[in-house]
Design an enzyme around this catalytic site. Structure first.
Site, PDB file in Angstrom:
ATOM      1  N   PRO A  89       0.837  -1.203   0.000  1.00  0.00           N
ATOM      2  CA  PRO A  89       0.000   0.000   0.000  1.00  0.00           C
ATOM      3  C   PRO A  89       0.871   1.251   0.000  1.00  0.00           C
ATOM      4  CG  PRO A  89      -0.800  -1.605   1.598  1.00  0.00           C
ATOM      5  CD  PRO A  89       0.535  -2.094   1.124  1.00  0.00           C
ATOM      6  N   GLU A  90       0.591   2.161  -0.945  1.00  0.00           N
ATOM      7  CA  GLU A  90       1.347   3.397  -1.048  1.00  0.00           C
ATOM      8  C   GLU A  90       0.451   4.564  -0.630  1.00  0.00           C
ATOM      9  OE1 GLU A  90       4.460   3.472  -1.564  1.00  0.00           O
ATOM     10  OE2 GLU A  90       4.879   1.478  -2.368  1.00  0.00           O
ATOM     11  N   HIS A 115      -4.458 -14.149  10.456  1.00  0.00           N
ATOM     12  CA  HIS A 115      -3.694 -13.021   9.929  1.00  0.00           C
ATOM     13  C   HIS A 115      -4.180 -11.669  10.459  1.00  0.00           C
ATOM     14  CE1 HIS A 115      -1.686 -15.851   7.425  1.00  0.00           C
ATOM     15  NE2 HIS A 115      -2.766 -16.109   6.691  1.00  0.00           N
TER      16      HIS A 115
END
Length: 271
Positions: free
Chosen positions: A2-3, A89
């Site tokens: 993710p940016e 997770h």
């Protein structure tokens, strides 16, 4: 990973809903990249004042302290009134009277870190080296040009480093360089002022468009409401090796730079 667009899209998807929430408790699962820095039980009773973003970090302002959240390579956040039981997770939950904020991170490269404030030494270590935000007035074209004149690395590597400007990750660096007509291997200090001006504008254009369409979902990114992004459907060169350039029809090329794949058009992007 993710940016900036994905992190900002995530922030917008839950910031208004969690602002003002009272923390009922917190839960920490398997260890993440960095320690939380506080007993999770100590967060109970605090109030979430708001959510900001700095680079790829989300900053949850509390009435006492600050939580820094990083999504790592494959992390995502969910925020809802009710969530199913945590899975293998899911590694952090902030339970509030307005819903549960949960970090899901299969690779556990993400982090949640509690600090006193942004002056805290831990916060300065994580945030202090970050460059300017590209979609703010602080991202000045002339200052960008002067800074690039001091850099001898390839321009794509300089963008990815995030020390001059944050958030121009692998996808967006490839796309911005294509839009500006600049080969990713060009040494940064060789770029003329007009070419830097085009790159400056291209960075803003590409990131703004990515925000409009919800970011990029290459594998499993979704915002805090479970919505995916669509920018990957309209990329000009990224992940299109061997396919015809959308402008000149020449095959898009791929090379490796710093262990990352770079995509470019040898005709449209000049060295």
């Amino acid at each position: 990973m993710p940016e900036l667009p994905e992190v900002e899209v995530t922030r917008r998807s839950f910031a208004d809903r969690i602002a003002g929430a009272r923390v009922l408790g917190a839960w920490l699962g398997k260890p993440l990249r960095w320690p939380l820095g506080v007993d999770p039980a100590a967060l109970a009773g605090r109030t979430v004042r708001g959510v900001r973003r700095r680079g790829k970090y989300l900053l949850l302002d509390l009435n006492e302290g600050l939580l820094l959240l990083h999504l790592g390579m494959s992390g995502s956040l969910q925020f809802a009134l009710d969530l199913p039981a945590a899975g293998p997770h899911d590694h952090f939950e902030l339970r509030t009277d307005r819903g549960v904020l949960r970090l899901h991170d299969p690779r556990r490269f993400g982090a949640v870190v509690h600090v006193r404030d942004e002056a805290d030494p831990v916060a300065r270590k994580l945030l202090g080296h970050l460059g300017v935000e590209p979609l703010t007035e602080a991202f000045d074209a002339e200052a960008f040009y002067q800074a690039l004149r001091q850099r001898q690395a390839p321009i794509k590597q300089v963008l990815l480093a995030g020390q001059l400007v944050v958030g121009v990750g692998n996808i967006y660096a490839s796309e911005a360089l294509f839009l500006a007509g600049i080969r990713p291997t060009v040494v940064a200090q060789r770029l003329s002022r007009p070419r830097v001006a085009r790159l400056h504008a291209a960075i803003r254009t590409v990131l703004s468009r990515a925000l409009e369409v919800g970011g990029s979902t290459l594998k499993d990114f979704s915002n805090a409401q479970g919505q995916t992004g669509y920018f990957q459907l309209e990329t000009m060169v990224y992940d299109r090796a061997g396919q015809p350039c959308r402008v000149c029809a020449s095959p898009v090329r791929q090379l490796r730079q710093g262990q990352r794949s770079t995509f470019y058009c040898s005709v449209c992007q000049r060295p």
